[in-house]
Design an enzyme around this catalytic site. Structure first.
Site, PDB file in Angstrom:
ATOM      1  N   ILE A   1       0.909  -1.157   0.000  1.00 51.24           N
ATOM      2  CA  ILE A   1       0.000   0.000   0.000  1.00 51.24           C
ATOM      3  C   ILE A   1       0.944   1.201   0.000  1.00 51.24           C
ATOM      4  CG2 ILE A   1      -1.789   1.279   1.226  1.00 51.24           C
ATOM      5  CD1 ILE A   1      -2.791  -1.358   2.382  1.00 51.24           C
ATOM      6  N   PRO A   2       1.115   1.836  -1.166  1.00 57.25           N
ATOM      7  CA  PRO A   2       2.254   2.740  -1.392  1.00 57.25           C
ATOM      8  C   PRO A   2       2.128   4.150  -0.810  1.00 57.25           C
ATOM      9  CG  PRO A   2       0.922   2.638  -3.357  1.00 57.25           C
ATOM     10  CD  PRO A   2       0.300   1.686  -2.362  1.00 57.25           C
ATOM     11  N   CYS A   3       2.112   4.253   0.502  1.00 56.92           N
ATOM     12  CA  CYS A   3       2.055   5.579   1.131  1.00 56.92           C
ATOM     13  C   CYS A   3       3.339   6.362   0.881  1.00 56.92           C
ATOM     14  CB  CYS A   3       1.744   5.479   2.618  1.00 56.92           C
ATOM     15  SG  CYS A   3       2.948   4.539   3.554  1.00 56.92           S
ATOM     16  N   HIS A   4       4.422   5.683   0.476  1.00 56.81           N
ATOM     17  CA  HIS A   4       5.671   6.380   0.158  1.00 56.81           C
ATOM     18  C   HIS A   4       5.516   7.273  -1.071  1.00 56.81           C
ATOM     19  CE1 HIS A   4       5.905   2.626  -2.215  1.00 56.81           C
ATOM     20  NE2 HIS A   4       6.607   3.337  -3.090  1.00 56.81           N
TER      21      HIS A   4
END
Length: 165
Positions: free
Chosen positions: A127-130
């Site tokens: 889950i690409p919160c970066h």
């Protein structure tokens, strides 16, 4: 109630701790310290979703995977799950600001709540919160450390920065 299983996978950014069961991956976090345990579960003893997770992380770090296809089961509030689901819409090698993320969720005024939910994302990288950055392009707020956020964004960038000197 199911029994959660924990396994570990060594990445270039530290050891990933993967927690899940047959219902899906509940969390992936990165540990700062070297970690190994004699109780490590062998791959054949892991639920399929966890075997898939280790394989797909390996492919991601090798530069062979741009999207994850995993059974996820993050634990959080309804709002947090909504924010995390929207994070999945940010494509590989793209970024979005916290304001753009709030707009995508339909409430510009929720920017602080969205940022807070991003920070509580339990499933590192997948889950690409970066991929969420400050409005000025700065690499703000990343639970795994700004250096990891920069590394991940550089890893996903097909144009590698060349040094002039």
């Amino acid at each position: 109630m199911s029994n959660l299983i924990t396994t570990y996978y060594k990445t270039p950014l530290g050891t990933a701790e993967i927690v899940g069961d047959n219902n899906g991956i509940q969390s992936i976090s990165v540990l700062d310290d070297e970690f190994s345990t004699p109780l490590e579960v062998t791959n054949s003893d892991l639920p399929k979703c966890m075997q898939d997770c280790r394989t797909q992380l390996e492919e991601y770090f090798a530069g062979e995977r741009m999207e994850f296809d995993l059974k996820l089961n993050p634990q959080g509030t309804t709002f947090q799950k909504k924010v995390w689901k929207e994070l999945l819409n940010i494509p590989f090698n793209k970024t979005r600001t916290y304001l753009e993320q709030s707009k995508a969720l339909g409430d510009v005024k929720a920017i602080r709540a969205v940022a807070s939910a991003n920070g509580k994302n339990p499933i590192w990288i997948v889950i690409p919160c970066h991929r969420v950055i400050g409005s000025d392009g700065s690499l703000t707020g990343y639970a795994g450390g700004i250096w990891r956020k920069k590394w991940l964004l550089d890893h996903e960038n097909p144009v590698k920065q060349q040094s002039l000197f």
